[in-house]
Enzyme design. Sequence first.
Site, mmCIF file in Angstrom:
data_model
loop_
_atom_site.group_PDB
_atom_site.id
_atom_site.type_symbol
_atom_site.label_atom_id
_atom_site.label_comp_id
_atom_site.label_asym_id
_atom_site.label_seq_id
_atom_site.Cartn_x
_atom_site.Cartn_y
_atom_site.Cartn_z
ATOM 1 N N LYS A 116 32.177 34.880 18.299
ATOM 2 C CA LYS A 116 32.795 35.966 17.279
ATOM 3 C C LYS A 116 34.090 36.174 17.843
ATOM 4 C CE LYS A 116 28.308 38.613 16.545
ATOM 5 N NZ LYS A 116 27.937 38.339 15.554
ATOM 6 N N GLU A 200 34.307 46.288 19.642
ATOM 7 C CA GLU A 200 34.892 46.764 18.371
ATOM 8 C C GLU A 200 34.865 47.931 17.926
ATOM 9 O OE1 GLU A 200 33.020 44.644 15.120
ATOM 10 O OE2 GLU A 200 33.980 42.668 15.507
ATOM 11 N N HIS A 235 20.593 46.946 13.180
ATOM 12 C CA HIS A 235 21.640 45.965 12.752
ATOM 13 C C HIS A 235 20.916 44.864 12.067
ATOM 14 C CE1 HIS A 235 24.458 48.492 14.908
ATOM 15 N NE2 HIS A 235 23.642 48.528 16.051
ATOM 16 N N ARG A 297 26.390 28.567 7.288
ATOM 17 C CA ARG A 297 24.992 28.156 6.735
ATOM 18 C C ARG A 297 24.511 28.867 5.793
ATOM 19 N NH1 ARG A 297 22.114 32.743 7.946
ATOM 20 N NH2 ARG A 297 22.915 33.841 9.736
HETATM 21 P P1 ADP Z 1 25.002 39.242 13.549
HETATM 22 O O1 ADP Z 1 25.630 38.150 14.213
HETATM 23 O O2 ADP Z 1 23.730 40.036 14.707
HETATM 24 O O3 ADP Z 1 24.731 39.359 11.969
HETATM 25 P P2 ADP Z 1 27.656 41.042 12.914
HETATM 26 O O4 ADP Z 1 28.712 41.167 13.627
HETATM 27 O O5 ADP Z 1 27.512 40.587 11.897
HETATM 28 O O6 ADP Z 1 26.519 40.335 13.862
HETATM 29 O O7 ADP Z 1 27.003 42.746 12.796
HETATM 30 C C1 ADP Z 1 25.594 43.084 12.533
HETATM 31 C C2 ADP Z 1 25.724 44.238 11.799
HETATM 32 O O8 ADP Z 1 25.976 45.389 12.676
HETATM 33 C C3 ADP Z 1 26.581 44.561 10.616
HETATM 34 O O9 ADP Z 1 25.935 44.006 9.441
HETATM 35 C C4 ADP Z 1 26.851 46.005 10.765
HETATM 36 O O10 ADP Z 1 25.798 46.737 10.182
HETATM 37 C C5 ADP Z 1 26.894 46.383 11.974
HETATM 38 N N1 ADP Z 1 28.371 46.461 12.459
HETATM 39 C C6 ADP Z 1 29.038 45.064 12.921
HETATM 40 N N2 ADP Z 1 30.166 45.482 13.217
HETATM 41 C C7 ADP Z 1 30.413 46.877 12.995
HETATM 42 C C8 ADP Z 1 31.565 47.678 13.161
HETATM 43 N N3 ADP Z 1 32.815 47.189 13.708
HETATM 44 N N4 ADP Z 1 31.378 48.925 12.888
HETATM 45 C C9 ADP Z 1 30.190 49.428 12.176
HETATM 46 N N5 ADP Z 1 29.226 48.715 12.141
HETATM 47 C C10 ADP Z 1 29.276 47.162 12.422
HETATM 48 P P1 ADP Z 2 21.265 36.767 7.926
HETATM 49 O O1 ADP Z 2 22.644 37.359 7.899
HETATM 50 O O2 ADP Z 2 21.001 35.599 6.985
HETATM 51 O O3 ADP Z 2 20.243 37.531 7.912
HETATM 52 P P2 ADP Z 2 20.522 36.476 10.785
HETATM 53 O O4 ADP Z 2 21.589 36.105 12.048
HETATM 54 O O5 ADP Z 2 20.192 37.862 10.836
HETATM 55 O O6 ADP Z 2 21.121 35.951 9.377
HETATM 56 O O7 ADP Z 2 19.776 35.283 11.078
HETATM 57 C C1 ADP Z 2 18.778 34.587 9.986
HETATM 58 C C2 ADP Z 2 17.341 34.564 10.235
HETATM 59 O O8 ADP Z 2 17.198 33.563 11.200
HETATM 60 C C3 ADP Z 2 16.765 35.875 10.777
HETATM 61 O O9 ADP Z 2 15.698 36.302 10.270
HETATM 62 C C4 ADP Z 2 16.620 35.569 12.367
HETATM 63 O O10 ADP Z 2 15.782 36.440 13.053
HETATM 64 C C5 ADP Z 2 16.400 34.133 12.108
HETATM 65 N N1 ADP Z 2 16.800 33.508 13.658
HETATM 66 C C6 ADP Z 2 18.182 33.585 14.008
HETATM 67 N N2 ADP Z 2 18.148 32.918 15.165
HETATM 68 C C7 ADP Z 2 17.091 32.353 15.246
HETATM 69 C C8 ADP Z 2 16.297 31.316 16.370
HETATM 70 N N3 ADP Z 2 17.133 31.045 17.211
HETATM 71 N N4 ADP Z 2 15.196 30.937 16.218
HETATM 72 C C9 ADP Z 2 14.455 31.518 15.102
HETATM 73 N N5 ADP Z 2 14.903 32.400 14.220
HETATM 74 C C10 ADP Z 2 16.132 32.478 14.288
HETATM 75 MG MG MG Z 3 26.118 39.095 10.773
#
Ligand code: ADP
Ligand code: ADP
Ligand code: MG
Length: 660
Positions: A116, A200, A235, A297
């Site tokens: 990230k 952040e 989240h 993806r």
């Molecule tokens: P992940 O890789 O686990 O999906 P993200 O960076 O996409 O992580 O963040 C997941 C969720 O966390 C976001 O969909 C949002 O709800 C919350 N989030 C992430 N960054 C922020 C932020 N800077 N401020 C408020 N909420 C956030």
């Molecule tokens: P999205 O933003 O599409 O929801 P996520 O980052 O939440 O993406 O991940 C997509 C899905 O894949 C989620 O349901 C998560 O739990 C699953 N997932 C992510 N990483 C793994 C992993 N290493 N093994 C199995 N499932 C995974």
């Molecule tokens: Mg995300």
Amino acid sequence: MFPSVLVANRGEIARRVMRTARRLGLRTIAVYSDADRDAWHVADADEAVHIGGSAAKDSYLRIDAIIEAARQTGAAAIHPGYGFLSEKAEFADACAAAGIAFIGPPASAIRAMGLKDAAKDIVGKAGVPVVPGYQGDDQSTERLQAEAGRTGYPVLIKAVAGGGGKGMRRVDAEAEFVKALEGAKREAMAAFGDDRVLIEKYVTRPRHIEIQVFADAHGNAVHLFERDCSLQRRHQKVIEEAPAPGMPEAMRAAMGDAAVKAALAIGYRGAGTIEFIVDSSEGLRPDGFFFMEMNTRLQVEHPVTEAITGLDLVELQLRIAAGEALPPQSAITLCGHAVEARLYAEDPAKNFLPSIGTLRRLHLPAAGDGVRIDAGVREGDAVTMFYDPMIAKVVAHGTTRDEARQKLARVMEEVEVAGVRTNAAFVAKCLRHPGFASGDIDTGFIDRHMKELAPKPGAASGETLALAAVATLLESAGKADAASPWAVEDGFRLGGAGFDLVEFVSGDETIGVRVTRPAGGWRVEVGGAAFDGALRLNGNRLTGSLGGRSVHAWVERAGNTVTLIRDGETRVLALFDPFDVDDTAADTGSTVLSPMPGKIVQVLAEPGQQVKRGAALAVLEAMKMEHTLTAPADRKIAEVPVSVGDQVTEGSVIIRFAEA
Ligand code: ADP
Ligand code: ADP
Ligand code: MG
């Protein structure tokens, strides 16, 4: 087009990819682990190859075994789905080295977006707004804490290698920082083997709005509009929709442009999603969005985009990988509104703890009429601790948001699951909530409205007990010979008592339900309330009406338990049995039991300590997440039979309380 494709995944996404591949004439190849020998995705494929043990690291995460399976079966291409290896650059490299097409972006683009912190640097340089904060190499607690202070609370600590909402902690004040940092790092290490974090600014009234992008090998990049994924717990997305409610055209254009710019900046190819966090405190504005991360993806929630654009995103992925060109941006149009809900095996009443078990009952309403259901499991299949607990995705499309929303709510209320807990009723309540209906959403919606949305823990409602009591009597009558008084409809009772008493046990309490049959109907009295109705049992189906509400429920009696499913909600009730002396398995309040197999990562209580209801007692790591086990009531701790590092099984005693 490729002659064949191997899908390096499982469950609903493996099935969904194979569906399109088959339509395009490709031979489909599945891979599977020990636990998935009889899984649905295996049955769907033309061919299937066993790749190893049940744990993901022994099968779905094994690059060597998957490449070998592709070699053996002569697969021309590999689709990674989402999760697992979909964002592993080494997997894309291994495919290339084996001469197999990887249905995804170039390994270099995966690498560029994989962490990230680096991703934010790259897109920031390309002119895309990013969330302010700290992303640096100095990972000392002092530095991170100082940077959090400089950024200004509230802040969010994120694992740089993060995904799936893991390794993330919101911190509202400096005093909580160090503890939150420890938790985030521990969770990040367990899930990603990398405990580096970034800081952040926590955006106020945040909405998660993401843009679907596609790029081809000819230098074209387009976007397929936005998806709003603001309804989240832990989240993690629960309900997603497209388009975003209240999205002004100017902001849509600005976000689309930024997303396309980001894709071009990294030489992207294939399907990707640029996730933005939007500050909605002053409504949606063209300057109110910030880049969070790119998912290189296909996304779980891609079906809502398919519904509003009429495009098949997996088909586009395959065509791009085969060298075809994208349609121009002007050919991509938006029609109607789509909402998706993720049906999870989890318990909303227990902070969405995953729920594992065998699906004794799984009924999903029929698809069609703007309803799409992508399921990964069938009745009889198991939800195991090894993989994601998602049962299905349910998508509704309508001309308006309201139409799609109500359609989806109805479908979720018709879902019937027994054997695991689900979020079906919870999701239906979210969809019917006036705040959601009016589009007044942000990522805090679920937490804020949890009281109204969550099922009430503890004893079942009088209405539920009444239905369960009638069903129990009808079921016994069905089993008994034809001479049974309940089999006849005149309400006559042998022995002349004139009523029946059905008793349920809840905790230490026994609840009596008194049932009579005036004039062929039913009258049920429980806890001071009375319900009148007309009910029939046909197999497991209980229909009719009770207390003026129509009833369409599914019931099952097994030994002393009665399972009742109604409006997407499943209740399991225990019948009182005077001969049943075995209460060791029940959580009587004198112990805290492990809800699932896992590892103890923290013990926060010690013998002799007096704790308040809700106090954190221990932290269990299971299914790659941390679950805090809390005190059910004000109690005194007698014994803590576990220590940090212990592997525990489901039902292990974690805490034993002193007699109250
Ligand atoms: P992940 O890789 O686990 O999906 P993200 O960076 O996409 O992580 O963040 C997941 C969720 O966390 C976001 O969909 C949002 O709800 C919350 N989030 C992430 N960054 C922020 C932020 N800077 N401020 C408020 N909420 C956030
Ligand atoms: P999205 O933003 O599409 O929801 P996520 O980052 O939440 O993406 O991940 C997509 C899905 O894949 C989620 O349901 C998560 O739990 C699953 N997932 C992510 N990483 C793994 C992993 N290493 N093994 C199995 N499932 C995974
Ligand atoms: Mg995300």
